[in-house]
Design a protein around this motif. Structure first.
Motif, PDB file in Angstrom:
ATOM      1  N   TRP A  54     -65.015  19.206 -38.073  1.00  0.00           N
ATOM      2  CA  TRP A  54     -65.250  17.768 -37.963  1.00  0.00           C
ATOM      3  C   TRP A  54     -63.964  17.054 -38.359  1.00  0.00           C
ATOM      4  O   TRP A  54     -63.359  17.397 -39.374  1.00  0.00           O
ATOM      5  N   HIS A  55     -63.549  16.056 -37.610  1.00  0.00           N
ATOM      6  CA  HIS A  55     -62.334  15.315 -37.942  1.00  0.00           C
ATOM      7  C   HIS A  55     -62.477  14.728 -39.346  1.00  0.00           C
ATOM      8  O   HIS A  55     -63.497  14.121 -39.672  1.00  0.00           O
ATOM      9  N   PRO A  56     -61.468  14.900 -40.197  1.00  0.00           N
ATOM     10  CA  PRO A  56     -61.595  14.439 -41.585  1.00  0.00           C
ATOM     11  C   PRO A  56     -61.781  12.934 -41.734  1.00  0.00           C
ATOM     12  O   PRO A  56     -62.294  12.484 -42.762  1.00  0.00           O
ATOM     13  N   SER A  57     -61.406  12.132 -40.733  1.00  0.00           N
ATOM     14  CA  SER A  57     -61.530  10.675 -40.875  1.00  0.00           C
ATOM     15  C   SER A  57     -62.971  10.204 -40.968  1.00  0.00           C
ATOM     16  O   SER A  57     -63.235   9.151 -41.531  1.00  0.00           O
ATOM     17  N   ASP A  58     -63.909  10.973 -40.425  1.00  0.00           N
ATOM     18  CA  ASP A  58     -65.316  10.551 -40.527  1.00  0.00           C
ATOM     19  C   ASP A  58     -66.255  11.716 -40.853  1.00  0.00           C
ATOM     20  O   ASP A  58     -67.454  11.632 -40.631  1.00  0.00           O
ATOM     21  N   ARG A  59     -65.716  12.773 -41.421  1.00  0.00           N
ATOM     22  CA  ARG A  59     -66.522  13.937 -41.795  1.00  0.00           C
ATOM     23  C   ARG A  59     -67.378  13.595 -43.005  1.00  0.00           C
ATOM     24  O   ARG A  59     -66.880  13.084 -44.009  1.00  0.00           O
ATOM     25  N   LEU A 115     -56.111  18.605 -33.797  1.00  0.00           N
ATOM     26  CA  LEU A 115     -55.567  18.207 -35.094  1.00  0.00           C
ATOM     27  C   LEU A 115     -54.890  19.434 -35.672  1.00  0.00           C
ATOM     28  O   LEU A 115     -55.543  20.457 -35.882  1.00  0.00           O
ATOM     29  N   ALA A 122     -64.583  14.600 -32.969  1.00  0.00           N
ATOM     30  CA  ALA A 122     -64.096  13.290 -33.384  1.00  0.00           C
ATOM     31  C   ALA A 122     -65.112  12.180 -33.138  1.00  0.00           C
ATOM     32  O   ALA A 122     -64.749  11.005 -33.083  1.00  0.00           O
TER      33      ALA A 122
END
Length: 125
Positions: A54-59, A115, A122
């Motif tokens: 999962w993209h870390p910006s919204d995980r 990434l 994302a």
């Protein structure tokens, strides 16, 4: 006993298909392969893999998978980009499940990006 087929819908055993990704022995080479492996992770209850991809910006910090839901079948409806030469891609899919014995499905159009050289989920398009 024959090997268990992979929940992602490809004609391979779980061990040889998405299991390799879940165990960290391989990484997804396309956005579709990542999406299929994430469906399989929901199916087998592998929350750690879902969070890792999962993209870390919204995980989220944790998922808390609902044990009353059994993910049973996946249909890939459409893909865009997401190949070995792309850095972004989308996959539209229909995921079939049963909840408390009742069948259901959900559809999503997911976005994936590379990434640090790896595909990650994302969010929704």
């Amino acid at each position: 006993m024959p090997p268990r087929m992979c929940p992602c819908g490809l004609p391979a055993s779980y061990h040889d298909c998405c299991g390799r990704l879940h165990r960290g022995e391989a990484t997804a080479t396309t956005a579709e392969q990542l999406m299929r492996s994430r469906f399989s992770a929901f199916s087998v209850g592998d929350e750690a893999y879902l969070l890792r991809t999962w993209h870390p910006s919204d995980r989220p910090r944790r998922l808390g998978l609902d044990k009353r839901v059994t993910w049973v079948r996946l249909e890939v409806l459409e893909t865009s980009g997401g190949s070995v030469v792309h850095t972004e891609g989308t996959v539209r899919f229909r995921a079939h499940y049963t909840e408390r014995g009742r069948p259901g499905h959900m559809e999503e159009h997911s976005r994936f990006v590379r990434l640090d050289g790896r595909w990650v989920y994302a969010g929704v398009v």
